[in-house]
Design a protein around this motif. Structure first.
Motif, mmCIF file in Angstrom:
data_model
loop_
_atom_site.group_PDB
_atom_site.id
_atom_site.type_symbol
_atom_site.label_atom_id
_atom_site.label_comp_id
_atom_site.label_asym_id
_atom_site.label_seq_id
_atom_site.Cartn_x
_atom_site.Cartn_y
_atom_site.Cartn_z
ATOM 1 N N ILE B 17 0.855 -1.206 0.000
ATOM 2 C CA ILE B 17 0.000 0.000 0.000
ATOM 3 C C ILE B 17 0.884 1.248 0.000
ATOM 4 N N LYS B 18 1.938 1.199 0.803
ATOM 5 C CA LYS B 18 2.854 2.336 0.872
ATOM 6 C C LYS B 18 3.516 2.567 -0.491
ATOM 7 N N ALA B 19 3.916 1.477 -1.122
ATOM 8 C CA ALA B 19 4.572 1.587 -2.423
ATOM 9 C C ALA B 19 3.632 2.183 -3.466
ATOM 10 N N ILE B 20 2.367 1.813 -3.359
ATOM 11 C CA ILE B 20 1.376 2.361 -4.307
ATOM 12 C C ILE B 20 1.264 3.874 -4.124
ATOM 13 N N LEU B 21 1.193 4.315 -2.858
ATOM 14 C CA LEU B 21 1.077 5.752 -2.604
ATOM 15 C C LEU B 21 2.317 6.493 -3.111
ATOM 16 N N GLU B 22 3.471 5.880 -2.950
ATOM 17 C CA GLU B 22 4.703 6.500 -3.461
ATOM 18 C C GLU B 22 4.653 6.613 -4.981
ATOM 19 N N ARG B 23 4.126 5.570 -5.584
ATOM 20 C CA ARG B 23 4.016 5.605 -7.060
ATOM 21 C C ARG B 23 3.037 6.693 -7.496
ATOM 22 N N PHE B 24 1.899 6.782 -6.770
ATOM 23 C CA PHE B 24 0.916 7.846 -7.081
ATOM 24 C C PHE B 24 1.603 9.213 -7.012
ATOM 25 N N ALA B 25 2.406 9.409 -5.983
ATOM 26 C CA ALA B 25 3.082 10.700 -5.806
ATOM 27 C C ALA B 25 3.987 10.993 -7.000
ATOM 28 N N ARG B 26 4.720 9.977 -7.403
ATOM 29 C CA ARG B 26 5.622 10.159 -8.565
ATOM 30 C C ARG B 26 4.822 10.481 -9.818
ATOM 31 N N GLU B 27 3.769 9.698 -10.045
ATOM 32 C CA GLU B 27 2.964 9.895 -11.268
ATOM 33 C C GLU B 27 2.307 11.273 -11.286
ATOM 34 N N MET B 28 1.842 11.691 -10.112
ATOM 35 C CA MET B 28 1.139 12.976 -10.076
ATOM 36 C C MET B 28 2.096 14.147 -10.240
ATOM 37 N N THR B 29 3.264 14.078 -9.626
ATOM 38 C CA THR B 29 4.208 15.193 -9.804
ATOM 39 C C THR B 29 4.647 15.276 -11.264
ATOM 40 N N LYS B 30 4.712 14.122 -11.892
ATOM 41 C CA LYS B 30 5.086 14.119 -13.306
ATOM 42 C C LYS B 30 3.950 14.712 -14.161
ATOM 43 N N ALA B 31 2.715 14.316 -13.825
ATOM 44 C CA ALA B 31 1.566 14.744 -14.635
ATOM 45 C C ALA B 31 1.188 16.210 -14.389
ATOM 46 N N TYR B 32 1.324 16.668 -13.145
ATOM 47 C CA TYR B 32 0.800 17.997 -12.821
ATOM 48 C C TYR B 32 1.884 19.047 -12.574
ATOM 49 N N GLY B 33 3.110 18.737 -12.785
ATOM 50 C CA GLY B 33 4.174 19.729 -12.633
ATOM 51 C C GLY B 33 4.291 20.208 -11.199
ATOM 52 N N ASN B 34 4.110 21.524 -11.003
ATOM 53 C CA ASN B 34 4.364 22.074 -9.660
ATOM 54 C C ASN B 34 3.221 21.847 -8.666
ATOM 55 N N LEU B 35 2.173 21.192 -9.070
ATOM 56 C CA LEU B 35 1.047 20.806 -8.187
ATOM 57 C C LEU B 35 0.240 21.988 -7.652
ATOM 58 N N ASP B 36 0.473 23.193 -8.198
ATOM 59 C CA ASP B 36 -0.221 24.384 -7.695
ATOM 60 C C ASP B 36 -1.741 24.325 -7.858
ATOM 61 N N GLN B 37 -2.175 23.698 -8.919
ATOM 62 C CA GLN B 37 -3.609 23.702 -9.225
ATOM 63 C C GLN B 37 -4.342 22.470 -8.691
ATOM 64 N N ILE B 38 -3.600 21.646 -7.928
ATOM 65 C CA ILE B 38 -4.168 20.359 -7.520
ATOM 66 C C ILE B 38 -4.847 20.428 -6.163
ATOM 67 N N VAL B 39 -6.024 19.837 -6.058
ATOM 68 C CA VAL B 39 -6.651 19.609 -4.743
ATOM 69 C C VAL B 39 -7.091 18.144 -4.681
ATOM 70 N N PHE B 40 -7.059 17.587 -3.488
ATOM 71 C CA PHE B 40 -7.460 16.188 -3.298
ATOM 72 C C PHE B 40 -8.811 16.150 -2.584
ATOM 73 N N ILE B 41 -9.706 15.305 -3.060
ATOM 74 C CA ILE B 41 -10.972 15.103 -2.348
ATOM 75 C C ILE B 41 -11.238 13.593 -2.241
ATOM 76 N N GLY B 42 -11.389 13.141 -1.020
ATOM 77 C CA GLY B 42 -11.638 11.720 -0.796
ATOM 78 C C GLY B 42 -13.126 11.445 -0.637
ATOM 79 N N ILE B 43 -13.563 10.336 -1.241
ATOM 80 C CA ILE B 43 -14.965 9.929 -1.096
ATOM 81 C C ILE B 43 -15.072 9.097 0.183
#
Lengths: 409, 180
Positions: B17-43
């Motif tokens: 599970i931890k590895a998955i979250l680390e991968r998500f972090a990598r993928e998102m920083t790659k996809a969204y650049g500086n992350l300025d426009q990103i917000v997270f919402i959990g269901i």
């Protein structure tokens, strides 16, 4: 306007009408959006036992009584998007602006959204504010049923609302300094007089009753004119009389009485029979209890006279008689001074329609600000108020709240 | 009456599970650049925990604070009738503006897609994001709506009758994903 449009989209139908009946999914969604907006504005949120929402901004004196402003988000069937939301979102915008600009206020400010102001679903109007004002007994609510046969009691219990807890909702008067409500006029006066703001003196109350004429249903071909007992012709005379007498009492000085025969049932209701029975539903309203009662009495007496003259039967069934509610003169003076200072053209006027303010007036000084309704249309998808007028109304509401929060009334 | 004991099959452990979250972090920083426009919402219920963990991880790793909100989709379910199951309307907590933001929705398991549909409708009522993306811990297939996730922890294909449970320390005292 963005927030007003966001609320307005919830429950919008094919022809642009908005339907958010109290306790429906759409109405609950609109309240959920409001809570989101209040949370974003960093207000302290409190939801009471029936679902009234209060968003509070503390003032410098936490013990001072609160200045409330708001209205409702529920609508009639196929209504408009301004009746109610303008007052809630206007109050939110006012408090948000006060917070963002760090304007100091002594009293806390609360944005309030009352549940169920419209009577369209369960026949109860101003449900939430009546409970806050301690004006309705929870027991009175248990028998209400909507047109689909859903009991109010079942709806409340599915929402986790226990009727026995509802009498605890009354806000003590000492916790309140004033209640202000921004609302669309829902009538044509401001537009006709080219005024931007209406300052409300009092809220008219209705006397409602039915008049039933009982004649005789005869064959329309065989019954000579002088042998008929036509209940509908008697009704026609009475309807005309309602208009005539209300016109006589239409001036401000005589209580600005309005009267309407809004519904009629005729029996047998066929082309080849003399109407044997006619039932008229009559609504007489005024800001003067005396004028209203007088006109209602005159209409009832005239019904008796018409029946006597035509030798038919008549029965009067009283439905409801409420008292008009005067709004607070000190608040009116505040809004009036603000308008004078800003050279805003205003009209001092009564409200012909009922509002949450009339309940709140029973526990705290209450005031209302009206903004124009295009062509006076309301409870209709064509309801429209100019965005500039909404902004002006919200601005006046904000300045009134600041003044009332900082000064003695 | 005979009872059957259901065997749990573990699909992911804490490290995975931890590895998955680390991968998500990598993928998102790659996809969204500086992350300025990103917000997270959990269901709700478990989505917010996944979102919070990832946000904390990104903060540690990249020093970037991502706003995290949570939403309750009850009022947007497509099987509601006139009487509502529980009337709580203040469980959606998004204390920031979502207009013109890239919202990443988080859910634990993606199955029929109906929950995501409800979440998107709820979100649109609250504002108009620039984009809505979806991150899920498990995609178990079985879609009934045309919905796909942008970030998937693990894709599995399982019998429809089974139940995938994502268990998280915050409420379940353990980090694992099991199939019952």
């Amino acid at each position: 306007m963005r927030d007003l449009n966001a609320i307005g989209r919830i429950g919008i139908g094919d022809r642009g009408g908005v339907t958010r009946l109290v306790f429906s999914i759409k109405e609950l969604r609109s309240r959920q959006v409001l809570i989101h907006l209040m949370r974003q504005a960093e207000l302290q949120i409190h939801i009471d036992g029936i679902g009234n929402i209060f968003g509070r901004l503390e003032g410098s004196d936490p013990k001072a009584p609160a200045v409330l402003a708001g209205s409702h988000l529920d609508t009639v069937i196929h209504g408009g998007k301004y009746d109610g939301p303008v007052g809630v979102i206007g109050a939110l915008e006012a408090v948000r602006t006060i917070r963002e600009n760090k304007i100091s206020v002594r009293s806390p400010l609360e944005v309030v959204c009352f549940v169920g102001e419209e009577s369209s679903r369960f026949g109860f109007s101003t449900l939430g504010s009546s409970l806050v004002a301690g004006e309705v007994h929870p027991k009175d609510l248990t028998h209400a049923v909507d047109p689909q046969g859903t009991k109010l009691a079942d709806v409340l219990s599915s929402l986790g609302i226990l009727p026995r807890n509802l009498h605890q909702l009354q806000r003590p008067s000492k916790s309140l300094k004033a209640y202000m409500e921004l609302h669309i006029e829902q009538g044509p006066i401001l537009e006709a007089k080219a005024k931007k703001i209406g300052l409300v003196t009092s809220i008219a109350a209705p006397s409602r009753f039915k008049v039933i004429f009982k004649g005789r249903a005869d064959h329309s071909g065989t019954t000579p004119m002088d042998m008929r007992k036509d209940a509908l012709v008697a009704s026609a005379q009475l309807i005309e009389y309602v208009e005539t007498v209300c016109r006589k009492f239409s001036s401000m000085a005589r209580g600005r009485v309005v009267g309407t025969v809004g519904a009629m049932k005729i029996e047998p209701g066929v082309i080849n029979a003399v109407p044997g029975r006619a039932e008229l539903s009559i609504d007489i309203r005024s800001t003067s209890a005396q004028s209203k009662d007088k006109v209602a009495k005159m209409v009832k007496e005239r019904a008796e006279q018409i029946a006597l003259k035509r030798d038919i039967g008549v029965k009067v069934l009283n439905i409801r008689a409420e008292n008009p509610v005067p709004l607070d003169r000190r608040l009116l003076r505040v809004t009036r001074t603000l308008c004078d200072d800003k050279r805003i053209d205003y009209e001092i006027m009564p409200s012909g329609a009922g509002h949450d303010a009339m309940q709140m007036a029973k526990i705290t000084p209450a005031g209302m600000i009206f903004i124009p309704s295009r062509r006076g249309i309301s409870h209709n998808p064509l309801e429209w108020t100019d965005p500039g007028d909404i902004a002006l109304g919200a601005q006046l509401l904000m300045e009134t709240m600041i003044r009332v929060a900082n000064e003695n009334l | 009456m005979r009872t059957f004991k259901t065997a749990n099959k573990r699909l992911l452990n804490a490290a995975q599970i931890k590895a998955i979250l680390e991968r998500f972090a990598r993928e998102m920083t790659k996809a969204y650049g500086n992350l300025d426009q990103i917000v997270f919402i959990g269901i709700r219920t478990r989505g917010p925990y996944v979102a919070k963990r990832l946000a904390e991880f990104i903060k540690k790793r990249h020093g970037k604070e991502i706003p995290v909100g949570e939403m309750d989709i009850t009022l947007y379910r497509d099987d509601l009738n006139a009487l509502l199951p529980g009337g709580t309307i203040d469980h959606t907590r998004i204390p920031f503006d979502i207009a013109n933001k890239i919202v990443v929705l988080f859910d634990d398991v993606l199955n029929t897609g109906r929950t995501v549909r409800a979440a998107v409708d709820h979100l649109i009522d609250l504002g108009r994001p620039r984009m809505i993306h979806l991150a899920v811990m498990i995609d178990r297939g079985g879609r009934e709506l045309p919905i796909a996730a942008n970030y998937v922890g693990k894709k599995i294909s399982l019998a429809a009758s089974g139940n995938v449970q994502v268990r998280l320390k915050e409420i379940d005292k353990t980090d694992e994903v099991v199939f019952q």
